[in-house]
Scaffold this active site. Structure first.
Site, PDB file in Angstrom:
ATOM      1  N   ASP B  25       0.832  -1.220   0.000  1.00 22.07           N
ATOM      2  CA  ASP B  25       0.000   0.000   0.000  1.00 22.07           C
ATOM      3  C   ASP B  25       0.850   1.247   0.000  1.00 22.07           C
ATOM      4  O   ASP B  25       0.392   2.320  -0.388  1.00 22.07           O
ATOM      5  CB  ASP B  25      -0.890   0.028   1.249  1.00 22.07           C
ATOM      6  CG  ASP B  25      -1.782  -1.207   1.301  1.00 22.07           C
ATOM      7  OD1 ASP B  25      -1.870  -1.898   0.264  1.00 22.07           O
ATOM      8  OD2 ASP B  25      -2.362  -1.493   2.351  1.00 22.07           O
ATOM      9  N   ASP B  59      14.653  -7.950  18.708  1.00 23.11           N
ATOM     10  CA  ASP B  59      13.686  -8.014  19.818  1.00 23.11           C
ATOM     11  C   ASP B  59      12.266  -7.869  19.273  1.00 23.11           C
ATOM     12  O   ASP B  59      11.352  -8.614  19.607  1.00 23.11           O
ATOM     13  CB  ASP B  59      13.950  -6.884  20.825  1.00 23.11           C
ATOM     14  CG  ASP B  59      15.324  -7.025  21.468  1.00 23.11           C
ATOM     15  OD1 ASP B  59      15.724  -8.183  21.743  1.00 23.11           O
ATOM     16  OD2 ASP B  59      15.998  -5.988  21.677  1.00 23.11           O
ATOM     17  N   ASP B  76      -8.733 -10.740  10.514  1.00 17.89           N
ATOM     18  CA  ASP B  76     -10.144 -11.002  10.133  1.00 17.89           C
ATOM     19  C   ASP B  76     -10.544 -10.303   8.849  1.00 17.89           C
ATOM     20  O   ASP B  76     -11.722  -9.959   8.666  1.00 17.89           O
ATOM     21  CB  ASP B  76     -11.052 -10.508  11.258  1.00 17.89           C
ATOM     22  CG  ASP B  76     -10.824  -9.020  11.545  1.00 17.89           C
ATOM     23  OD1 ASP B  76     -11.613  -8.418  12.285  1.00 17.89           O
ATOM     24  OD2 ASP B  76      -9.846  -8.454  11.010  1.00 17.89           O
ATOM     25  N   GLY B  77      -9.582 -10.042   7.933  1.00 16.11           N
ATOM     26  CA  GLY B  77      -9.997  -9.349   6.714  1.00 16.11           C
ATOM     27  C   GLY B  77     -10.126  -7.851   6.983  1.00 16.11           C
ATOM     28  O   GLY B  77      -9.760  -7.380   8.057  1.00 16.11           O
ATOM     29  N   HIS B 119       0.738   2.836  18.459  1.00 13.10           N
ATOM     30  CA  HIS B 119      -0.065   2.103  19.454  1.00 13.10           C
ATOM     31  C   HIS B 119       0.515   0.708  19.680  1.00 13.10           C
ATOM     32  O   HIS B 119       0.769   0.297  20.823  1.00 13.10           O
ATOM     33  CB  HIS B 119      -1.507   2.007  18.967  1.00 13.10           C
ATOM     34  CG  HIS B 119      -2.409   1.159  19.820  1.00 13.10           C
ATOM     35  ND1 HIS B 119      -3.254   1.688  20.762  1.00 13.10           N
ATOM     36  CD2 HIS B 119      -2.568  -0.193  19.878  1.00 13.10           C
ATOM     37  CE1 HIS B 119      -3.914   0.698  21.378  1.00 13.10           C
ATOM     38  NE2 HIS B 119      -3.505  -0.451  20.858  1.00 13.10           N
ATOM     39  N   GLU B 120       0.747  -0.052  18.589  1.00 15.93           N
ATOM     40  CA  GLU B 120       1.211  -1.440  18.730  1.00 15.93           C
ATOM     41  C   GLU B 120       2.588  -1.506  19.377  1.00 15.93           C
ATOM     42  O   GLU B 120       2.866  -2.388  20.202  1.00 15.93           O
ATOM     43  CB  GLU B 120       1.227  -2.119  17.365  1.00 15.93           C
ATOM     44  CG  GLU B 120      -0.137  -2.227  16.706  1.00 15.93           C
ATOM     45  CD  GLU B 120      -1.194  -2.897  17.585  1.00 15.93           C
ATOM     46  OE1 GLU B 120      -2.383  -2.554  17.457  1.00 15.93           O
ATOM     47  OE2 GLU B 120      -0.816  -3.752  18.426  1.00 15.93           O
ATOM     48  N   HIS B 123       2.477  -1.619  22.965  1.00 17.23           N
ATOM     49  CA  HIS B 123       2.334  -2.987  23.510  1.00 17.23           C
ATOM     50  C   HIS B 123       3.683  -3.696  23.523  1.00 17.23           C
ATOM     51  O   HIS B 123       4.023  -4.368  24.499  1.00 17.23           O
ATOM     52  CB  HIS B 123       1.374  -3.794  22.621  1.00 17.23           C
ATOM     53  CG  HIS B 123      -0.053  -3.401  22.721  1.00 17.23           C
ATOM     54  ND1 HIS B 123      -0.700  -3.238  23.929  1.00 17.23           N
ATOM     55  CD2 HIS B 123      -0.967  -3.120  21.754  1.00 17.23           C
ATOM     56  CE1 HIS B 123      -1.965  -2.899  23.706  1.00 17.23           C
ATOM     57  NE2 HIS B 123      -2.154  -2.819  22.391  1.00 17.23           N
ATOM     58  N   HIS B 129      -3.837  -1.868  27.270  1.00 16.70           N
ATOM     59  CA  HIS B 129      -4.807  -0.874  26.791  1.00 16.70           C
ATOM     60  C   HIS B 129      -5.202   0.082  27.914  1.00 16.70           C
ATOM     61  O   HIS B 129      -5.296  -0.297  29.057  1.00 16.70           O
ATOM     62  CB  HIS B 129      -6.031  -1.557  26.203  1.00 16.70           C
ATOM     63  CG  HIS B 129      -5.791  -2.069  24.824  1.00 16.70           C
ATOM     64  ND1 HIS B 129      -6.411  -3.173  24.324  1.00 16.70           N
ATOM     65  CD2 HIS B 129      -4.965  -1.619  23.862  1.00 16.70           C
ATOM     66  CE1 HIS B 129      -5.998  -3.396  23.088  1.00 16.70           C
ATOM     67  NE2 HIS B 129      -5.112  -2.461  22.781  1.00 16.70           N
ATOM     68  N   MET B 137      -2.964   4.590  23.773  1.00 14.81           N
ATOM     69  CA  MET B 137      -3.163   3.168  24.080  1.00 14.81           C
ATOM     70  C   MET B 137      -4.634   2.791  24.255  1.00 14.81           C
ATOM     71  O   MET B 137      -4.943   1.706  24.746  1.00 14.81           O
ATOM     72  CB  MET B 137      -2.351   2.757  25.322  1.00 14.81           C
ATOM     73  CG  MET B 137      -0.852   2.826  25.096  1.00 14.81           C
ATOM     74  SD  MET B 137      -0.302   2.053  23.555  1.00 14.81           S
ATOM     75  CE  MET B 137      -0.667   0.350  23.844  1.00 14.81           C
ATOM     76  N   ASP B 187     -17.167  23.936  26.313  1.00 11.15           N
ATOM     77  CA  ASP B 187     -16.735  24.807  25.211  1.00 11.15           C
ATOM     78  C   ASP B 187     -17.948  25.224  24.378  1.00 11.15           C
ATOM     79  O   ASP B 187     -18.043  26.347  23.921  1.00 11.15           O
ATOM     80  CB  ASP B 187     -15.738  24.082  24.303  1.00 11.15           C
ATOM     81  CG  ASP B 187     -14.420  23.819  24.994  1.00 11.15           C
ATOM     82  OD1 ASP B 187     -14.129  24.523  25.983  1.00 11.15           O
ATOM     83  OD2 ASP B 187     -13.675  22.912  24.593  1.00 11.15           O
ATOM     84  N   ALA B 281     -23.650  29.974  20.704  1.00 15.27           N
ATOM     85  CA  ALA B 281     -24.684  30.234  19.690  1.00 15.27           C
ATOM     86  C   ALA B 281     -25.878  29.350  20.040  1.00 15.27           C
ATOM     87  O   ALA B 281     -25.711  28.219  20.494  1.00 15.27           O
ATOM     88  CB  ALA B 281     -24.154  29.886  18.302  1.00 15.27           C
ATOM     89  N   ASP B 328     -20.300  30.589  27.846  1.00  7.77           N
ATOM     90  CA  ASP B 328     -19.481  29.582  27.163  1.00  7.77           C
ATOM     91  C   ASP B 328     -20.313  28.795  26.164  1.00  7.77           C
ATOM     92  O   ASP B 328     -19.833  28.410  25.101  1.00  7.77           O
ATOM     93  CB  ASP B 328     -18.895  28.579  28.174  1.00  7.77           C
ATOM     94  CG  ASP B 328     -17.923  29.240  29.139  1.00  7.77           C
ATOM     95  OD1 ASP B 328     -17.307  30.258  28.750  1.00  7.77           O
ATOM     96  OD2 ASP B 328     -17.776  28.752  30.278  1.00  7.77           O
TER      97      ASP B 328
END
Lengths: 77, 367
Positions: B25, B59, B76-77, B119-120, B123, B129, B137, B187, B281, B328
């Site tokens: 890709d 490693d 899983d596709g 992220h990975e 781990h 997580h 994470m 906000d 608003a 606000d």
């Protein structure tokens, strides 16, 4: 009464999700979706994602199960 | 943050990694850069260093595979599972696998390899997580630009390895706001097809009568083209649009999608150039007018004619007695205007023209 097929798909997806990420024990435990283990694991997942602790496969919980995510379990093994 | 059981970590701060194969890709150099930048995310806040090997056993062995790819932990596709990694240890420990059935990109058009890799690799270094929706994470994918580490991530990794001895100033993202913080301010707030949307920092909460628990989500995971910070928002139900204000720009949303031709400058509404930010608003359903608040003043915009009403700005103090002089956020329900300012919420009766109830801003969350 047999579940409508979409419900069944959702339950199967939920079972697979909870088995992979929350350590739901494999194997036959009667009607999975009504067993204590299933409810406990759903509540573990709802607690992790700060969803309402219903213990049921409600729309919100199902919506989260369909989001793209990391394959590492959410709870330590 | 969470660690793996027994706080598994690398005993040596000099960790090796190897990219075993590449996704078609992206260009090879893009994959190299994404992985290197992802490793730098963690080395910038720890004493860890990462040395690249081109052959042999490292490693952290990094590879792309689809379905069953050798570790009896199949993908899983497309969508669903994007990648996984193993905690520090011998053998498969630290190894990081990406699902080749996903489309990997350098931007937000599909799954961003850098963000998933960062992220990975968390781990692979010992992080499990996090339940914080703003943390790197957090298990669910969301695209974001700029700093990917949140305070929660930094606390977690430094609990394992300590800080980087010559840590340059790393400005972590603030953690997700706590809805039950008594000092919480908003906000912006708006209705959206029967739900109430509350914006705070990079997040928004969705409140729905049938959803007793508000759901917190990153703004950018629902509307990637919106900025990370929203100043004001209102819904025009006639057009089924929500208008979002940030700085001098405004966006029009129709559900999840951005209406063509936006963002536009707020001055197109008829606001003077001196106005640089809309604080709040609110669309008054009974009059068809939208009130736009900025500092101590407010304007009234006629949605039917698309023009600003004459005679404005007026001061909030004059027209809304009992209120603070700044706002606000604001929402309108069945004749009642709810103004939010700092941690105080004022319920203002539009008909009797007075504040009839004062509450905490976050009382809307039923904490």
């Amino acid at each position: 009464v047999p579940l409508p097929s979409e419900d069944k798909d959702n339950w199967l997806q939920a079972e697979k999700y909870l088995r992979r990420f929350y350590g739901l024990p494999a194997g036959l435990q009667g009607r999975q979706e009504t067993s204590g283990a299933f409810r406990t694991k759903i509540m573990e997942m709802q607690s992790f994602f700060k969803l309402k602790l219903t213990g049921n496969l409600d729309d919100n919980t199902l919506e989260f199960m369909k989001l793209p995510r990391c394959g590492v379990p959410d709870v330590g093994e | 943050y969470n660690h793996f059981p027994r706080h598994l970590k690398w005993q040596n701060n000099n960790v090796t990694f190897r990219i075993v194969n590449y996704t078609p890709d992206l260009k090879k150099s893009d994959v190299d850069r994404a992985i290197r930048n992802a490793l730098n995310v963690w080395s910038s806040v720890t004493p860890l260093t990462f040395k690249k090997l081109h052959n042999g056993i490292a490693d952290i062995m990094i590879s792309f595979g689809s379905k069953e790819h050798g570790d009896y932990n199949p993908f899983d596709g497309p969508n669903g599972l994007l990648a996984h990694a193993y905690p520090p240890g011998q053998g498969i420990g630290g190894d990081t696998h990406f699902d080749e059935d996903e489309l990997w990109t350098k931007d937000s058009s599909a799954y961003n390899l850098f963000i998933v890799a960062a992220h990975e690799l968390g781990h692979a270094l010992g992080m499990s997580h996090s339940t914080d929706a703003g943390a790197l994470m957090y298990p669910i994918y969301s695209y974001s630009t700029g700093q990917v580490l949140a305070e929660d991530d930094i606390e977690g990794i430094q609990a394992l390895y300590g800080p980087n001895p010559d840590q340059k100033k790393v400005k972590p993202k603030p953690d997700a706001p706590d809805k039950c913080d008594p000092m919480l301010s908003f906000d912006a707030a708006t209705e959206l097809r029967g739900e109430t949307i509350i914006f705070k920092d990079r997040f928004y909460w969705r409140l729905h009568p049938q959803m007793p628990e508000p759901e917190q989500t990153l703004i950018k995971s629902t509307w990637p083209s919106l900025p990370n910070k929203v100043d004001a928002a209102y819904e025009n139900p006639q057009k089924d649009q929500v208008i979002i204000f940030s700085g001098i720009r405004m966006w029009a949303l129709n559900g999840y999608s951005l209406v063509d031709g936006y963002p536009k400058y707020i001055h197109k509404l008829g606001l003077p150039k001196t106005v640089r930010k809309v604080d709040a608003a609110v669309y008054i359903r009974d009059t068809g007018k939208t009130l736009l608040f900025s500092d101590e003043e407010y304007w009234s915009y006629d949605e039917a004619t698309g023009t600003m009403e004459s005679g404005y700005p007026r001061t909030i103090e004059d027209d809304f007695p009992g209120m603070d002089d700044e706002v606000d956020a604001a929402v309108y329900h069945y004749g009642y205007l709810n103004f939010f300012h700092d941690h105080v919420q004022y319920e203002y009766s539009y008909t009797s023209k007075k504040v009839i109830h004062i509450m905490r801003t976050n009382s809307i969350f039923n904490c």
